[in-house]
Design a protein around this motif. Structure first.
Motif, mmCIF file in Angstrom:
data_model
loop_
_atom_site.group_PDB
_atom_site.id
_atom_site.type_symbol
_atom_site.label_atom_id
_atom_site.label_comp_id
_atom_site.label_asym_id
_atom_site.label_seq_id
_atom_site.Cartn_x
_atom_site.Cartn_y
_atom_site.Cartn_z
ATOM 1 N N ALA A 1 0.906 -1.036 0.034
ATOM 2 C CA ALA A 1 -0.026 -0.039 -0.083
ATOM 3 C C ALA A 1 0.929 1.209 -0.026
ATOM 4 O O ALA A 1 0.328 2.232 -0.266
ATOM 5 N N ASP A 2 2.004 1.015 0.693
ATOM 6 C CA ASP A 2 2.765 2.226 0.613
ATOM 7 C C ASP A 2 3.447 2.551 -0.592
ATOM 8 O O ASP A 2 3.908 4.131 -0.895
ATOM 9 N N LYS A 3 3.575 1.774 -1.600
ATOM 10 C CA LYS A 3 4.204 2.065 -2.858
ATOM 11 C C LYS A 3 3.295 2.196 -3.819
ATOM 12 O O LYS A 3 3.571 2.609 -4.835
ATOM 13 N N LEU A 4 1.923 2.107 -3.458
ATOM 14 C CA LEU A 4 0.848 2.050 -4.376
ATOM 15 C C LEU A 4 0.707 3.373 -5.127
ATOM 16 O O LEU A 4 0.564 3.283 -6.448
ATOM 17 N N GLY A 5 0.922 4.462 -4.284
ATOM 18 C CA GLY A 5 0.823 5.822 -4.849
ATOM 19 C C GLY A 5 1.898 6.101 -5.938
ATOM 20 O O GLY A 5 1.470 6.870 -6.689
#
Length: 501
Positions: A412-416
């Motif tokens: 989730a932290d790298k999805l952006g």
């Protein structure tokens, strides 16, 4: 520190005494300077208010950058019977950075009708500076005042958006509340009434309760006590039943020793009902815990519900074949020689399955959107909304982006970082992703806030004012925002304390 710990403002004087004692040992020459620090109750209250205002100012500043945002609302009643309305906001900016923070806590001293709540919501949104054209979702606890078709809060919000000429918002009923409501179809009153009665008999009198705990200690039991059942607590029933099942022999022996006969504790049919209820409530508790948590994406929460529905299908087939590999309590009784009939429990699973299908209909409506967001590269283009089909085809045929998605998938932290690369070439998909990212799947944050509220505004601090309560809650629950202490200190003048202890 005092606000986060939920301590009274008067604790400032105690903190000062601790500082002076430490200074007397570590740096006695500087003790005079520490004694000049003012930590009176009024000073502590003012400082917490300053911290709260600074966090709110930062929120207003951040809100200007939101491309889309949604809100979650829930209400509770405090120790003084004042209704408290909690509002949280989750916003996504152009860089796909997600922020969720407390908007406000509003005391409702009069009626808590949908119209009143709607006016409060409009005032809050206007004060923060959030435009209605970026409003994309609302999540509530499912109360009639929130979800009424004509005059409920959701209906009033939709009318407002229609007047503003804005796309209709997605309205969701808290996924955790839905799951809890589904579990209520597991009646088994014949089991719960006996369990609650036994527990109340044991714990209602201090002497009897002490004797029971001593008895368990003497028997070297795994558990040291039985638990009270509290219906409003999400996990209570599962925890109570599991403990009672493990201690069923000890409870029976103790009650008989006390002259109370409980023949049902020897009834194989009743014991099997108890064991089944222990197993199924345990699984429901596992699901409930998965749905809790801060920053959870709505698509991930719904995936957990879909997974549980699939498990129900499997359990239904296995129970009909007396396969108890996923029902350890039932298996333990069968291994001990207790007869088992699966048809009765297959009907219970079927009823639970129907309840899940009915309760999560609002989430099911947006299933395609959630699946595209979770994995746009494997979604069937023909099932996608027509406005997204062209961009979805281009995305699925882009090998470079596909490889990058596989690297960040599940992180989730790298999805952006991945989604930022889509914005220029895939504007419609990017907007859909933003809308999905900013949705609240539940009112978990509101429920968590209410726990903090009840801890602070307790029977010992019932005269805590509404403004001070809001300041404490904003400071103690802030997640992504931190007070700018340097800026706050610059605005203050040094005030020497009159207390020289």
């Amino acid at each position: 520190m005092i606000a986060k710990a939920g301590k009274p403002f008067t604790e400032g004087e105690f903190v000062k005494k601790c500082i002076l004692q430490a200074a007397n040992i570590v740096c006695p020459a500087k003790k005079g300077q520490f004694s000049n620090i003012s930590l009176s109750a009024n000073t502590v209250a003012d400082r917490i208010s300053d911290l709260s205002n600074d966090i709110y100012d930062q929120l207003c500043e951040k809100a200007k950058c939101f491309s889309v945002y949604s809100v979650a609302l829930d209400e509770t009643t405090d120790i003084t019977d004042t209704a408290q309305l909690a509002m949280y906001v989750r916003g996504v900016d152009d860089s796909f950075e997600v922020m969720e923070e407390l908007l406000t806590v509003i005391p409702m001293h009069g009626q808590t009708t949908a119209q009143e709540i709607f006016h409060k919501l409009c005032d809050v949104i206007e004060n923060v500076g959030l435009p209605w054209k970026r409003f994309v979702g609302i999540t509530t606890d499912g109360a009639p005042s929130m979800t009424g078709r004509k005059n409920g809060l959701v209906a009033l919000v939709k009318k407002k958006l229609e007047e503003e000429g804005v796309e209709e918002a997605i309205a969701l009923h808290c996924i955790i509340h839905q799951q809890v409501l589904c579990s209520k179809c597991l009646k088994f009153d014949n089991v719960m009434s006996i369990v609650v009665k036994c527990i109340n008999q044991i714990r209602s009198r201090g002497l009897k309760h002490r004797r029971f705990r001593a008895f368990l200690e003497e028997m070297e039991s795994e558990y040291g006590d039985v638990l009270y059942f509290t219906e409003v607590l999400w996990l209570s029933r599962g925890n109570v039943l599991k403990t009672f099942f493990e201690l069923r022999a000890e409870v029976k022996a103790f009650m008989e020793k006390d002259g109370v006969s409980l023949p049902v504790l020897s009834d194989p049919k009743w014991l099997m009902d108890l064991a089944f209820l222990v197993d199924i409530t345990h699984e429901l508790n596992v699901l409930n815990k998965k749905l809790q948590g801060q920053g959870q994406l709505v698509s991930a929460a719904y995936d957990n519900v879909r997974a549980f529905s699939t498990k129900l299908e499997l359990w239904k087939a296995q129970l009909s074949q007396t396969n108890l590999c996923h029902f350890p309590a039932c298996k333990a009784l069968v291994d001990a020689g207790t007869p088992f009939s699966g048809d009765k429990y297959v009907d219970v699973i079927l009823r639970l399955q129907e309840e899940f299908d009915h309760r999560f209909a609002d989430f099911k409506t947006h299933r395609a959107t959630f699946q595209i967001f979770a994995d746009p590269f494997s979604f069937d283009v023909q099932d996608a909304p027509s406005v997204l089909q062209m961009e979805l085809i281009e995305l699925q045929c882009n090998s470079e982006l596909k490889a990058k998605f596989r690297e960040v998938n599940g992180k989730a932290d790298k999805l952006g970082q991945f989604l930022r690369e889509l914005s220029p070439s895939f504007p419609r998909l990017s907007r859909m992703f933003k809308r999905t990212m900013c949705l609240f799947g539940s009112t978990y944050l509101c429920e968590k806030l209410f726990s903090t509220l009840n801890f602070n505004k307790s029977k010992y601090r019932s005269r805590l004012t509404d403004d001070h309560l809001q300041d404490i809650l904003r400071v103690s629950t802030a997640s992504s925002l931190r007070p700018n202490l340097a800026r706050l200190c610059e605005r203050k003048r040094c005030q020497v304390s009159s207390s020289k202890e």
